[in-house]
Motif scaffolding. Structure first.
Motif, PDB file in Angstrom:
ATOM      1  N   THR A 158      21.882  40.695  43.225  1.00 56.48           N
ATOM      2  CA  THR A 158      23.084  41.487  43.492  1.00 56.48           C
ATOM      3  C   THR A 158      23.654  41.935  42.149  1.00 56.48           C
ATOM      4  O   THR A 158      23.394  41.308  41.124  1.00 56.48           O
ATOM      5  CB  THR A 158      24.158  40.670  44.226  1.00 56.48           C
ATOM      6  N   GLU A 159      24.430  43.001  42.196  1.00 57.87           N
ATOM      7  CA  GLU A 159      25.025  43.507  40.959  1.00 57.87           C
ATOM      8  C   GLU A 159      26.528  43.655  41.146  1.00 57.87           C
ATOM      9  O   GLU A 159      26.973  44.271  42.122  1.00 57.87           O
ATOM     10  CB  GLU A 159      24.391  44.860  40.616  1.00 57.87           C
ATOM     11  N   MET A 160      27.283  43.093  40.232  1.00 55.03           N
ATOM     12  CA  MET A 160      28.738  43.182  40.354  1.00 55.03           C
ATOM     13  C   MET A 160      29.222  44.535  39.855  1.00 55.03           C
ATOM     14  O   MET A 160      28.628  45.129  38.959  1.00 55.03           O
ATOM     15  CB  MET A 160      29.389  42.038  39.594  1.00 55.03           C
ATOM     16  N   GLN A 161      30.328  44.994  40.436  1.00 52.78           N
ATOM     17  CA  GLN A 161      30.858  46.292  40.019  1.00 52.78           C
ATOM     18  C   GLN A 161      31.381  46.180  38.590  1.00 52.78           C
ATOM     19  O   GLN A 161      31.821  45.098  38.162  1.00 52.78           O
ATOM     20  CB  GLN A 161      31.951  46.777  40.974  1.00 52.78           C
ATOM     21  N   PRO A 162      31.333  47.272  37.829  1.00 53.73           N
ATOM     22  CA  PRO A 162      31.805  47.214  36.437  1.00 53.73           C
ATOM     23  C   PRO A 162      33.250  46.725  36.366  1.00 53.73           C
ATOM     24  O   PRO A 162      34.063  47.053  37.231  1.00 53.73           O
ATOM     25  CB  PRO A 162      31.690  48.667  35.975  1.00 53.73           C
ATOM     26  N   ILE A 163      33.528  45.944  35.341  1.00 52.31           N
ATOM     27  CA  ILE A 163      34.884  45.405  35.168  1.00 52.31           C
ATOM     28  C   ILE A 163      35.340  45.642  33.730  1.00 52.31           C
ATOM     29  O   ILE A 163      34.532  45.553  32.793  1.00 52.31           O
ATOM     30  CB  ILE A 163      34.935  43.903  35.536  1.00 52.31           C
ATOM     31  N   SER A 164      36.615  45.945  33.582  1.00 53.37           N
ATOM     32  CA  SER A 164      37.161  46.123  32.229  1.00 53.37           C
ATOM     33  C   SER A 164      38.658  45.919  32.277  1.00 53.37           C
ATOM     34  O   SER A 164      39.273  45.911  33.357  1.00 53.37           O
ATOM     35  CB  SER A 164      36.850  47.530  31.705  1.00 53.37           C
ATOM     36  N   VAL A 165      39.221  45.731  31.115  1.00 58.50           N
ATOM     37  CA  VAL A 165      40.679  45.702  30.945  1.00 58.50           C
ATOM     38  C   VAL A 165      40.932  46.034  29.478  1.00 58.50           C
ATOM     39  O   VAL A 165      40.151  45.619  28.613  1.00 58.50           O
ATOM     40  CB  VAL A 165      41.270  44.319  31.315  1.00 58.50           C
TER      41      VAL A 165
END
Ligand SMILES: O=c1ccn([C@H]2C[C@H](O)[C@@H](COP(=O)(O)O)O2)c(=O)[nH]1
Length: 317
Positions: free
Chosen positions: A231-238
């Motif tokens: 599975t691949e997690m959705q891109p995350i940023s802050v």
């Protein structure tokens, strides 16, 4: 020495189980029998494929994975982490995990934020080889505490417009430790890539002693009979200046974060697990169901996998 490359943490985990079972030798540190390979270089080419799942042989607790990663990033050594994994309490001295990574990363020597140092170093010299986060601390780690960090440190490089990360570990429990460690480190890698405005590159995991405890060897062998779930997690940023505020928000209630935001998904997973532990199974399952992407699916799989016996002894990882 083993060298393994895979596109997902699940496939890397299964390949490592196979390698340790085939090539491992018995050693008994702290009177616990393990099968060990000395020297492992595990390369994950897609760090967003960070969730280990080999159902039904290996089902991890994604709430603990999220909680531990955020606990580390926030610089904490607070015992609230034991709510997500009661086993950790066994390694505490004076009620605290003395080897907690967070304070060392965010406040080394009482003051140096090593995340900030890496951001500044690579922002000012894109090709630098000096972007290091140190975790092993000789001034603390020879005092005889139960918890001595297994990770020595991290290094970051920008190459071909991508952030490559290397982790060095002196000791890695493949069964219990690896799935959670790789979740936390690759999340750090992805956030760091965002702070530097580059894509995520390869993740390299260098381990001196890669081992399986005797009690987990049969389960590791069982994994080889099953297909790794990719599975691949959705891109995350802050934004870097907002990291601490977002972490506080997610860890307190998760509320106020927009639906569809990956930080919101983290908040839901934590809230869901807290509801489960408080005995509100319906709410816990609803929150897992409403969590988009692989984290929600993994949390439902974790609930399905829990047995009443495991719950009574608080054996939650
Ligand atoms: O992030 C961590 C922390 C600990 N461990 C495991 C490795 C060892 O099995 C055990 C620590 O024992 P020593 O290496 O300190 O003896 O915990 C990990 O896998 N990852």
């Amino acid at each position: 020495m083993i060298v393994l490359t895979a596109d997902s943490a699940s496939e890397l985990f299964n390949a490592a189980c196979q390698a340790v079972l085939l090539n491992g030798r018995a050693v008994c540190p702290r009177d616990m029998v393990t099968t060990e390979v000395m020297g492992a270089h595990l390369c994950l080419t897609n760090p967003r494929r960070r969730l280990v799942a080999i159902p039904p042989a290996r089902v991890i607790n994604p709430a603990f994975a999220v909680a531990e990663a955020l606990w580390i990033l926030s610089g904490s050594d607070d015992p609230w982490i034991f709510d997500f994994n009661a086993n950790l309490r066994r390694y505490a001295d004076d009620g605290v995990l003395q080897g907690a990574y967070g304070p060392r990363i965010r406040r080394w020597g009482g003051g140096i934020d090593q995340l900030d140092a890496v951001v500044r170093k690579l922002s000012s010299d894109r090709d630098s080889r000096q972007a290091v986060i140190q975790i092993h601390d000789p001034s603390r780690d020879h005092r005889g505490y139960r918890d001595v960090p297994c990770t020595l440190g991290y290094r970051f490089f920008i190459r071909q417009g991508r952030l490559v990360m290397h982790t060095s570990m002196r000791s890695q429990d493949l069964w219990l430790g690896f799935p959670y460690d790789i979740f936390a480190t690759t999340l750090l890698q992805e956030l760091m890539a965002g702070w530097l405005g580059v894509e995520v590159g390869e993740y390299h995991h260098h381990v001196d002693s890669l081992h399986l405890y005797a009690e987990n060897a049969a389960a590791a062998a069982e994994c080889l009979q099953h297909q790794p779930e990719v599975t691949e997690m959705q891109p995350i940023s802050v934004a870097w200046p907002h990291l601490d505020a977002v972490l506080t928000q997610v860890l307190s209630s998760g509320s106020g974060l927009p639906d569809g935001d990956p930080w919101n998904a983290f908040g839901r997973v934590l809230a869901g697990y807290r509801a489960w532990k408080a005995g509100d199974r319906d709410q816990a399952r609803k929150l897992a169901h409403d969590t988009p992407g692989p984290l929600g699916t993994a949390l439902t799989a974790w609930y399905d996998h829990l047995t009443p016996a495991a719950l009574t002894v608080g054996h939650l990882s």
